[in-house]
Design a protein around this motif. Structure first.
Motif, PDB file in Angstrom:
ATOM      1  N   LEU A 154       0.818  -1.213   0.000  1.00  0.00           N
ATOM      2  CA  LEU A 154       0.000   0.000   0.000  1.00  0.00           C
ATOM      3  C   LEU A 154       0.848   1.257   0.000  1.00  0.00           C
ATOM      4  CD1 LEU A 154      -2.630  -1.155   2.655  1.00  0.00           C
ATOM      5  CD2 LEU A 154      -2.782  -1.329   0.162  1.00  0.00           C
ATOM      6  N   VAL A 155       2.161   1.075  -0.029  1.00  0.00           N
ATOM      7  CA  VAL A 155       3.097   2.203   0.011  1.00  0.00           C
ATOM      8  C   VAL A 155       3.835   2.349  -1.318  1.00  0.00           C
ATOM      9  CG1 VAL A 155       5.163   3.121   1.154  1.00  0.00           C
ATOM     10  CG2 VAL A 155       3.403   1.942   2.505  1.00  0.00           C
ATOM     11  N   GLN A 156       4.251   1.237  -1.886  1.00  0.00           N
ATOM     12  CA  GLN A 156       5.110   1.248  -3.072  1.00  0.00           C
ATOM     13  C   GLN A 156       4.431   0.506  -4.217  1.00  0.00           C
ATOM     14  OE1 GLN A 156       8.590  -1.379  -3.166  1.00  0.00           O
ATOM     15  NE2 GLN A 156       9.875   0.395  -3.635  1.00  0.00           N
ATOM     16  N   THR A 157       4.456   1.096  -5.407  1.00  0.00           N
ATOM     17  CA  THR A 157       3.932   0.386  -6.575  1.00  0.00           C
ATOM     18  C   THR A 157       4.946  -0.656  -7.024  1.00  0.00           C
ATOM     19  OG1 THR A 157       4.898   1.776  -8.312  1.00  0.00           O
ATOM     20  CG2 THR A 157       2.836   2.545  -7.296  1.00  0.00           C
ATOM     21  N   PHE A 204      12.306  -0.333  -9.971  1.00  0.00           N
ATOM     22  CA  PHE A 204      13.333   0.698 -10.089  1.00  0.00           C
ATOM     23  C   PHE A 204      14.221   0.735  -8.845  1.00  0.00           C
ATOM     24  CE2 PHE A 204      15.056   4.996 -10.406  1.00  0.00           C
ATOM     25  CZ  PHE A 204      15.311   5.098 -11.779  1.00  0.00           C
ATOM     26  N   ASP A 205      13.600   0.493  -7.687  1.00  0.00           N
ATOM     27  CA  ASP A 205      14.312   0.590  -6.407  1.00  0.00           C
ATOM     28  C   ASP A 205      15.019  -0.691  -5.995  1.00  0.00           C
ATOM     29  OD1 ASP A 205      13.731   3.228  -5.921  1.00  0.00           O
ATOM     30  OD2 ASP A 205      11.958   2.809  -4.709  1.00  0.00           O
ATOM     31  N   ALA A 206      15.023  -1.713  -6.859  1.00  0.00           N
ATOM     32  CA  ALA A 206      15.633  -2.995  -6.483  1.00  0.00           C
ATOM     33  C   ALA A 206      17.053  -2.813  -5.961  1.00  0.00           C
ATOM     34  CB  ALA A 206      15.637  -3.935  -7.687  1.00  0.00           C
ATOM     35  N   TRP A 207      17.783  -1.884  -6.558  1.00  0.00           N
ATOM     36  CA  TRP A 207      19.199  -1.684  -6.212  1.00  0.00           C
ATOM     37  C   TRP A 207      19.402  -1.235  -4.773  1.00  0.00           C
ATOM     38  CZ3 TRP A 207      22.766  -3.052  -9.836  1.00  0.00           C
ATOM     39  CH2 TRP A 207      22.297  -3.223 -11.137  1.00  0.00           C
ATOM     40  N   VAL A 208      18.430  -0.535  -4.215  1.00  0.00           N
ATOM     41  CA  VAL A 208      18.612   0.009  -2.865  1.00  0.00           C
ATOM     42  C   VAL A 208      17.617  -0.542  -1.855  1.00  0.00           C
ATOM     43  CG1 VAL A 208      19.682   2.147  -3.632  1.00  0.00           C
ATOM     44  CG2 VAL A 208      17.189   2.034  -3.431  1.00  0.00           C
ATOM     45  N   LYS A 209      16.589  -1.275  -2.322  1.00  0.00           N
ATOM     46  CA  LYS A 209      15.575  -1.761  -1.387  1.00  0.00           C
ATOM     47  C   LYS A 209      15.437  -3.279  -1.397  1.00  0.00           C
ATOM     48  CE  LYS A 209      12.945   2.501  -0.935  1.00  0.00           C
ATOM     49  NZ  LYS A 209      11.616   3.153  -0.979  1.00  0.00           N
ATOM     50  N   TYR A 210      15.133  -3.872  -2.550  1.00  0.00           N
ATOM     51  CA  TYR A 210      14.889  -5.318  -2.555  1.00  0.00           C
ATOM     52  C   TYR A 210      16.129  -6.092  -2.100  1.00  0.00           C
ATOM     53  CZ  TYR A 210      13.464  -9.969  -3.886  1.00  0.00           C
ATOM     54  OH  TYR A 210      13.157 -11.305  -3.839  1.00  0.00           O
ATOM     55  N   TYR A 211      17.291  -5.684  -2.563  1.00  0.00           N
ATOM     56  CA  TYR A 211      18.514  -6.409  -2.224  1.00  0.00           C
ATOM     57  C   TYR A 211      19.203  -5.852  -0.971  1.00  0.00           C
ATOM     58  CZ  TYR A 211      18.410  -9.197  -6.472  1.00  0.00           C
ATOM     59  OH  TYR A 211      18.062 -10.104  -7.441  1.00  0.00           O
ATOM     60  N   ARG A 212      18.562  -4.913  -0.294  1.00  0.00           N
ATOM     61  CA  ARG A 212      19.090  -4.381   0.964  1.00  0.00           C
ATOM     62  C   ARG A 212      17.981  -4.403   2.018  1.00  0.00           C
ATOM     63  NH1 ARG A 212      24.066  -2.020   0.152  1.00  0.00           N
ATOM     64  NH2 ARG A 212      24.554  -1.346  -1.963  1.00  0.00           N
ATOM     65  N   ALA A 265       7.527  -1.016   3.867  1.00  0.00           N
ATOM     66  CA  ALA A 265       7.813   0.055   2.917  1.00  0.00           C
ATOM     67  C   ALA A 265       7.881  -0.389   1.466  1.00  0.00           C
ATOM     68  CB  ALA A 265       9.134   0.734   3.298  1.00  0.00           C
ATOM     69  N   THR A 266       7.976  -1.686   1.234  1.00  0.00           N
ATOM     70  CA  THR A 266       8.175  -2.167  -0.135  1.00  0.00           C
ATOM     71  C   THR A 266       7.235  -3.327  -0.452  1.00  0.00           C
ATOM     72  OG1 THR A 266       9.829  -3.875   0.362  1.00  0.00           O
ATOM     73  CG2 THR A 266      10.628  -1.618   0.094  1.00  0.00           C
ATOM     74  N   VAL A 267       7.159  -3.632  -1.744  1.00  0.00           N
ATOM     75  CA  VAL A 267       6.458  -4.821  -2.220  1.00  0.00           C
ATOM     76  C   VAL A 267       7.395  -5.556  -3.170  1.00  0.00           C
ATOM     77  CG1 VAL A 267       5.396  -3.701  -4.231  1.00  0.00           C
ATOM     78  CG2 VAL A 267       4.249  -5.668  -3.166  1.00  0.00           C
ATOM     79  N   SER A 268       7.298  -6.862  -3.208  1.00  0.00           N
ATOM     80  CA  SER A 268       8.181  -7.652  -4.070  1.00  0.00           C
ATOM     81  C   SER A 268       7.686  -7.635  -5.510  1.00  0.00           C
ATOM     82  CB  SER A 268       8.251  -9.094  -3.560  1.00  0.00           C
ATOM     83  OG  SER A 268       8.859  -9.934  -4.527  1.00  0.00           O
TER      84      SER A 268
END
Length: 610
Positions: free
Chosen positions: A375-378, A384-392, A400-403
């Motif tokens: 409900l926060v991140q599309t 786009f944010d994989a580099w700083v969010k999914y892998y961190r 804060a994120t969705v897969s």
């Protein structure tokens, strides 16, 4: 039956201007020795080592493991100047052959980097092979050198051999640095077998397996997956590769995979490998919870990537830049749609039944629904944010994120079932349309929208806007029920009801994450707390407080005895805290079952149905 390995065929030797030799320097010190020969270097030749590997979207700084770099020209040492964290300049003259020597520390057993000990070696060229800047598009050669340290070992790789021996040691060719970087190498004493699918020879090697592994079953199940996927993309036509290699490392506790153009590197738990049935018995049907089902799903996922991301790929990945992040908003398509098809291909290959497949879909739905970050991140932002969010990931990640894997797969499901319900087409047909129209090359979101409009006979811009570029909920119940599935709810696990993710290892109940909006957050519980016990107010005035030690969440319901409030006793930073907790109202998890088998068959059956 498992086919015997044919004799290795050599291709005519070539003389590429960039040649690498990889040898074992010290297995016990986990060091590879690399020699790089450049036949026609530029003046003050520059070199670099990639900072990331395609398919794993994180800057991993592979250069941290490179050491003892030296250079030679005409028998004389050449000064090497380091320019930044991953680039160097050899103070060489132009035109005269230049040789560089260095070592690489390799002790990461993942599929992304390099590993070496006395039992096994593995490497990706992105971890070992310096790029010769300005010559990346020239043919490259790789020699995998045998030595006393590799006695009894074999080699497996998707590279083309030019002069390799029966064990695989020797010389290989790559058209350019990209092909070299896309061809991992497995070395050691491994189990190996071959099979043919779609007219193409496939090799499967397994390192770390026990002698009890049912190799016959693994090969047959993998062959069925490959045949099903080749038929999905090409019908009876040949696939776009002439050979394929599966490299699986079975460890005590591991999982993962990384796709390549004609190979894949995989890791699974050793316990997930198939075991032979008892004498006179047939193998038990696969369940959604079986580790072997998970392994087959991984195999299916990485093989589907052979088309979807390695060839059909984001326009931003038309040419990889190994020096920095490569951004795209389309990982929801390339990873998410692949995640949709991985288990679906198991069903279409006849490896699991309808009920098992629907349980796997329900598991994915619950994973997404239990993630407040949806409900926060599309899902486009997540890509786009994989580099700083999914892998961190950290304790706040689920908030804060969705897969893009899980939600992306549900976007694919919604598109597929909407197309089928409207009666015009299917996502299968859309994927093949994209493959043909882009000639198996770079694509953009606009290409997907055009294919959906042509085959679905209307615009799907509204669905993509709502499902991909907003945080709106997906219409999962309606599309699934319209395709013959029964959609219902069951009581959610206690951790989800409380809004927690926990670890219960070694008898300690530790909070890994506190989910947004849950009862645990309202009580003030925090990630990292160790939940030691619970207290209950006295039943009668003047009575004693009831206090209990707990080690697992499942102990709570019996102790609570329907009381609406309790006090959680936790340890935080060596301080004991007493936090009042209100018991949450009951929440639910999705369940799926077969309702209309005939209707389901039009979706779960023939991969060429539409």
């Amino acid at each position: 039956m498992i086919a015997k390995a044919p004799r290795k065929r050599s291709v005519p030797a070539a003389a590429p201007g960039v040649r690498y030799t990889v040898a074992v320097s010290s297995a016990h010190a986990h060091l590879f020795a690399v020699t790089l020969q450049i036949q026609q270097p530029a003046k003050n030749q520059r070199l670099s080592l990639p900072v990331w590997i395609p398919g794993s979207y994180l800057v991993r700084e592979f250069s941290q493991n490179l050491q003892a770099l030296s250079a030679w020209q005409n028998g004389e040492p050449v000064a090497v100047k380091q320019l930044d964290k991953h680039r160097w300049q050899a103070q060489a003259e132009a035109g005269e052959p230049l040789e560089l020597r260095y070592e690489v520390y390799a002790f990461d057993a993942s599929v992304r980097t390099a590993f070496l000990d006395a039992e096994r070696g593995f490497f990706n060229a992105t971890s070992l092979c310096l790029q010769v800047l300005g010559q990346e598009d020239q043919p490259h050669a790789l020699e995998i050198a045998a030595s006393d340290a590799t006695q009894g070992w074999e080699v497996a790789t998707g590279l083309t051999p030019s002069d390799a021996d029966a064990k695989g040691f020797g010389h290989y060719l790559a058209q350019n640095y990209d092909e070299l970087a896309d061809s991992p190498v497995e070395m050691g004493r491994f189990w190996s077998a071959r099979f043919t699918a779609g007219g193409v020879e496939h090799r499967f090697v397994v390192a770390g397996a026990g002698a009890w592994m049912d190799g016959e079953r693994l090969i047959e199940d993998t062959r069925r997956i490959c045949e099903t996927q080749i038929a999905f993309w090409h019908g009876r036509d040949a696939p776009p590769f002439s050979r394929y290699v599966f490299m699986l490392y079975a460890s005590a506790d591991g999982y993962g995979g990384l796709e390549h153009r004609n190979s894949t590197a995989l890791i699974c738990q050793r316990a997930d490998l198939p075991r032979p049935a008892a004498p006179g018995e047939k193998p038990a049907p696969l369940k959604a919870t079986d580790g072997y089902t998970t392994l087959l799903g991984l195999i299916s996922h990485e093989y589907f990537h052979t088309w979807n991301v390695k060839r059909l790929r984001p326009a931003e990945f038309a040419r990889y830049d190994y020096n920095e992040e490569n951004y795209t908003e389309l990982l929801w398509f390339f990873e998410g749609f692949t995640s949709y098809y991985d288990d679906l291909m198991l069903r279409r290959a006849g490896l699991i039944d309808d009920a098992t497949y629907l349980k796997l879909v329900a598991k994915t739905i619950n994973q997404v629904q239990q993630t407040p970050g949806r409900l926060v991140q599309t899902v486009a932002q997540a890509s786009f944010d994989a580099w700083v969010k999914y892998y961190r990931m950290n304790e706040n990640t689920p908030n804060a994120t969705v897969s893009y894997y899980t939600k992306g797969s549900l976007v694919a499901l919604c598109l597929d079932l909407t197309l089928r319900t409207e009666g015009h087409s299917s996502l299968d047909a859309v994927m093949r349309e994209l493959w043909q129209r882009t000639e198996g090359g770079p694509m953009r979101e606009a290409d997907l929208l055009r294919a959906l409009k042509r085959l679905g006979q209307r615009s799907y811009e509204g669905e993509i806007a709502a499902w991909v570029h907003s945080t709106d909920e997906l219409p999962l119940s309606s599309v699934l029920q319209g395709q013959g599935a029964k959609f219902s709810h069951d009581k959610a696990p206690l951790a989800q009801q409380l809004g927690l993710r926990v670890s219960e290892a070694s008898g300690a109940l530790v909070l890994k994450a506190v989910l947004r909006g849950g009862a645990a957050e309202a009580a003030g519980l925090a990630a990292g707390d160790e939940w030691l016990g619970v207290e209950f107010a006295p039943v009668k005035r003047g009575g004693a407080v009831e206090a209990w030690r707990i080690h697992k969440l499942d102990e709570l319901p019996g102790l609570r005895a329907r009381r609406a409030e309790l006090t959680a006793v936790v340890s935080r930073d060596k301080r004991l805290l007493r936090l009042p907790l209100k018991w949450p109202t009951e929440s639910h998890a999705v369940m799926l079952a077969v309702n209309d088998a005939a209707r389901l068959a039009t979706w779960l059956g023939d991969a060429r149905h539409a």
